[in-house]
Motif scaffolding. Structure first.
Motif, PDB file in Angstrom:
ATOM      1  N   TYR A   1      82.926   0.510  26.504  1.00  0.00           N
ATOM      2  CA  TYR A   1      82.817  -0.137  27.812  1.00  0.00           C
ATOM      3  C   TYR A   1      83.774  -1.321  27.848  1.00  0.00           C
ATOM      4  O   TYR A   1      83.850  -2.097  26.896  1.00  0.00           O
ATOM      5  CB  TYR A   1      81.392  -0.630  28.066  1.00  0.00           C
ATOM      6  CG  TYR A   1      81.283  -1.421  29.347  1.00  0.00           C
ATOM      7  CD1 TYR A   1      81.090  -0.782  30.563  1.00  0.00           C
ATOM      8  CD2 TYR A   1      81.398  -2.807  29.345  1.00  0.00           C
ATOM      9  CE1 TYR A   1      81.016  -1.502  31.748  1.00  0.00           C
ATOM     10  CE2 TYR A   1      81.329  -3.532  30.521  1.00  0.00           C
ATOM     11  CZ  TYR A   1      81.141  -2.871  31.713  1.00  0.00           C
ATOM     12  OH  TYR A   1      81.075  -3.589  32.888  1.00  0.00           O
ATOM     13  N   SER A   2      84.489  -1.466  28.953  1.00  0.00           N
ATOM     14  CA  SER A   2      85.373  -2.604  29.136  1.00  0.00           C
ATOM     15  C   SER A   2      85.281  -3.079  30.576  1.00  0.00           C
ATOM     16  O   SER A   2      85.361  -2.279  31.497  1.00  0.00           O
ATOM     17  CB  SER A   2      86.817  -2.207  28.805  1.00  0.00           C
ATOM     18  OG  SER A   2      87.680  -3.288  29.043  1.00  0.00           O
TER      19      SER A   2
ATOM     20  N   GLY B   1      86.994  -3.677  25.230  1.00  0.00           N
ATOM     21  CA  GLY B   1      85.830  -2.995  24.673  1.00  0.00           C
ATOM     22  C   GLY B   1      86.292  -2.134  23.511  1.00  0.00           C
ATOM     23  O   GLY B   1      87.350  -1.491  23.588  1.00  0.00           O
TER      24      GLY B   1
END
Length: 135
Positions: A80-81, A90
């Motif tokens: 996740y970023s 991320g």
């Protein structure tokens, strides 16, 4: 011969992200065994064994995305970023058994990415190496 190992980055940022898009890291810093394809973004195992795989995805401020490390079409590790005000990186790592011919890649999640999100290619990478061979 050296054990299979690769590490690749992106030469440019990626925008207009699509559902299930394969991320292509087109600049191989190392590609022992030639198993990583810089045109398709796919690593194809050439040795049966246990591998360490790692990715960092950095997004521009204001948008987010979720990506997966995929093995043979199945997501095995999420990345996740995203952040509202700053660049956001991320990262995640997975240790996986691979057979000869197994495919591993980074793909955008089928739903979870914001419209207009941009991946900052200079700060994003995909790497992996053979930890040990198996029978």
């Amino acid at each position: 011969a050296y054990p299979t190992a690769f590490s690749a980055s992106m030469t440019q940022s990626v925008s207009n992200i699509q559902h299930n898009q394969v991320l292509v890291f087109d600049n191989a810093l190392i590609n022992n065994g030639g198993a990583y394809n810089t045109k398709s973004g796919i690593f194809t195992s050439n040795t049966k064994g246990v591998y360490v795989l790692f990715s960092t995805i950095t997004t521009d401020p204001g948008k987010s995305l979720e990506a997966f490390i995929y093995r043979n079409g199945i997501g095995v590790c999420r990345v996740y970023s995203g952040d509202s005000t700053m660049y956001s990186a991320g990262s995640n790592m997975v240790i996986l058994p691979l057979d000869v011919g197994d495919n591993v890649m980074m793909k955008i999640h089928e739903d979870f990415h914001e419209t207009g999100v941009t991946i900052d290619g200079a700060f994003s990478s995909f790497s992996g190496y053979l930890l040990y061979e198996t029978d």
